[in-house]
Design an enzyme around this catalytic site. Structure first.
Site, PDB file in Angstrom:
ATOM      1  N   ASP A  26       7.983  -2.897   5.272  1.00 36.51           N
ATOM      2  CA  ASP A  26       8.189  -3.748   4.088  1.00 36.51           C
ATOM      3  C   ASP A  26       9.624  -4.252   3.944  1.00 36.51           C
ATOM      4  O   ASP A  26       9.910  -5.049   3.051  1.00 36.51           O
ATOM      5  CB  ASP A  26       7.844  -2.961   2.811  1.00 36.51           C
ATOM      6  CG  ASP A  26       6.348  -2.705   2.679  1.00 36.51           C
ATOM      7  OD1 ASP A  26       5.555  -3.446   3.293  1.00 36.51           O
ATOM      8  OD2 ASP A  26       5.981  -1.762   1.951  1.00 36.51           O
ATOM      9  N   LYS A  29       8.056  -5.105  -4.720  1.00 41.13           N
ATOM     10  CA  LYS A  29       6.973  -6.034  -4.349  1.00 41.13           C
ATOM     11  C   LYS A  29       5.637  -5.536  -4.880  1.00 41.13           C
ATOM     12  O   LYS A  29       5.444  -4.333  -5.135  1.00 41.13           O
ATOM     13  CB  LYS A  29       6.887  -6.244  -2.835  1.00 41.13           C
ATOM     14  CG  LYS A  29       6.604  -4.985  -1.998  1.00 41.13           C
ATOM     15  CD  LYS A  29       5.141  -4.659  -1.780  1.00 41.13           C
ATOM     16  CE  LYS A  29       4.948  -3.350  -1.026  1.00 41.13           C
ATOM     17  NZ  LYS A  29       3.624  -2.788  -1.030  1.00 41.13           N
TER      18      LYS A  29
HETATM   19  O1  C5P Z   1       6.605   1.064   8.351  1.00 41.64           O
HETATM   20  P1  C5P Z   1       6.802   2.224   7.439  1.00 41.64           P
HETATM   21  O2  C5P Z   1       7.751   3.244   8.005  1.00 41.64           O
HETATM   22  O3  C5P Z   1       7.158   1.840   6.051  1.00 41.64           O
HETATM   23  O4  C5P Z   1       5.396   2.931   7.331  1.00 41.64           O
HETATM   24  C1  C5P Z   1       5.253   4.226   6.795  1.00 41.64           C
HETATM   25  C2  C5P Z   1       3.942   4.815   7.289  1.00 41.64           C
HETATM   26  O5  C5P Z   1       2.833   4.108   6.706  1.00 41.64           O
HETATM   27  C3  C5P Z   1       3.727   4.708   8.787  1.00 41.64           C
HETATM   28  O6  C5P Z   1       4.280   5.809   9.453  1.00 41.64           O
HETATM   29  C4  C5P Z   1       2.221   4.696   8.883  1.00 41.64           C
HETATM   30  O7  C5P Z   1       1.704   5.995   8.732  1.00 41.64           O
HETATM   31  C5  C5P Z   1       1.806   3.925   7.638  1.00 41.64           C
HETATM   32  N1  C5P Z   1       1.599   2.478   7.892  1.00 41.64           N
HETATM   33  C6  C5P Z   1       0.499   2.082   8.625  1.00 41.64           C
HETATM   34  N2  C5P Z   1       0.288   0.744   8.843  1.00 41.64           N
HETATM   35  C7  C5P Z   1       1.125  -0.189   8.342  1.00 41.64           C
HETATM   36  C8  C5P Z   1       2.252   0.199   7.593  1.00 41.64           C
HETATM   37  C9  C5P Z   1       2.463   1.557   7.376  1.00 41.64           C
HETATM   38  O8  C5P Z   1      -0.294   2.899   9.081  1.00 41.64           O
HETATM   39  N3  C5P Z   1       0.887  -1.483   8.552  1.00 41.64           N
END
Ligand code: C5P
Length: 303
Positions: A139, A11
């Site tokens: 994502d 993406k």
């Molecule tokens: O959701 P995901 O595990 O992919 O996110 C990885 C990290 O990115 C989270 O632990 C956080 O630190 C950060 N993140 C965030 N806000 C979001 C998406 C991700 O702070 N909306």
């Protein structure tokens, strides 16, 4: 059925507006996702015991192959939640840059959910798979849905957007990836705010309208990524690549939390020409051509 091959797309965020962190640490987003036709493949093969194993070819041969890998977590999540008695051997063919801001790990989780849903005859709907995907990463639901979508929440609350013209992209990927949490932490230190309600995330309404009108000039004008400045602090070289890429096409932007830079071009042949020029200008980068919007995670072959 012994084996299922599924694919899921990379993406790019045409806009990524970020608000102050919520109490759970995640940042509220207002974003427009576009799926690109760079796909990771996951082949899921049944095994006689209950083990979940992973091997990786292509990019990312150094990635962990245990439950730190989102593809393994995805298979374990389905296995546990639906009490599946058998295991699976996963084989990923990786084309999406690792830690590039293009949802490569999320795509692998998305393709694994779709492949194992078929392999284990779970009959879960796309909505159910997206809900499970949200437990794995912000994502993952978009990698399942694909195409073009408006995202809110932490990126997992999606509303499909009407697709107009196809978009031609030139993608500049770096050898060294960037950590998403690190970029969000840098965002926090640059912002220096007190906690304010998440309704204060800037919206992407104008961009959504420009996309629905297929007005590429307006789309270019409205493309924005709030994570660029924090990413530049961690990796100053991204600013240089972005500045050079800005000379080409309609608009260049950093993708997601970086370091990948994406250039939106007028059409296919202009994008091909830009890709040629940028690969000569930046021999140390990998320059890819991509088109979007592309399909979400889907089954390719059942054997
Ligand atoms: O959701 P995901 O595990 O992919 O996110 C990885 C990290 O990115 C989270 O632990 C956080 O630190 C950060 N993140 C965030 N806000 C979001 C998406 C991700 O702070 N909306």
């Amino acid at each position: 059925m012994r084996s299922v091959l599924a694919s899921a797309p990379a993406k790019v965020n045409l806009a990524l507006r970020v608000g102050p962190p919520r109490l759970d640490g995640y940042h509220p987003l207002d974003t427009v996702f576009e799926a690109l036709d760079i796909f990771d493949d996951v082949e899921a093969t049944s095994v006689s015991d209950s083990s979940v194993t992973l091997s990786i070819s292509g990019l990312g041969e150094d990635l962990p192959v245990d439950s730190r890998n989102l593809a393994v977590s995805a298979a374990l999540l389905l296995q546990e939640r639906f009490a599946v008695p058998t295991g699976v051997a996963l084989r990923i063919t990786k084309r999406i840059p690792v830690a590039g801001g293009m949802a490569g790990g999320s795509a692998d989780a998305a393709a694994t959910l779709v492949a194992c849903n078929k392999l284990w005859n779970l009959d879960l709907s796309t909505d159910q798979l997206m809900e499970l995907g949200a437990e794995l990463g912000s994502d993952v639901p978009f990698c399942i849905l694909g195409s073009l979508a408006h995202g809110t929440g932490r990126g997992e609350v999606l509303r499909p957007l009407k697709v107009g013209v196809m978009h031609s992209w030139v993608i500049l990927t770096q050898r060294q990836g960037l950590s998403t949490p690190e970029v969000f932490r840098e965002f926090d230190s640059l912002m220096d705010y007190v906690r304010i309600p998440e309704t204060l995330v800037p919206d992407t309404q104008d961009l959504q309208e420009a996309l629905e009108d297929s007005d590429l000039e307006a789309v270019g004008r409205l493309m924005v990524n709030d994570l660029e400045q924090p990413a530049f602090v961690v990796r100053p070289d991204i600013r240089e690549v972005l500045r050079a890429a800005q000379e080409y096409g309609i608009r260049a932007i950093m993708s997601g939390s970086g370091p990948t830079v994406a250039v939106l071009a007028d059409d296919f042949s202009t994008a091909d020409a830009i890709a040629g020029k940028l690969s000569r200008q930046f021999p140390e980068l990998t320059v890819l051509r991509a088109n979007g919007p592309a399909a979400g995670a889907h089954v390719q072959v059942v054997r």
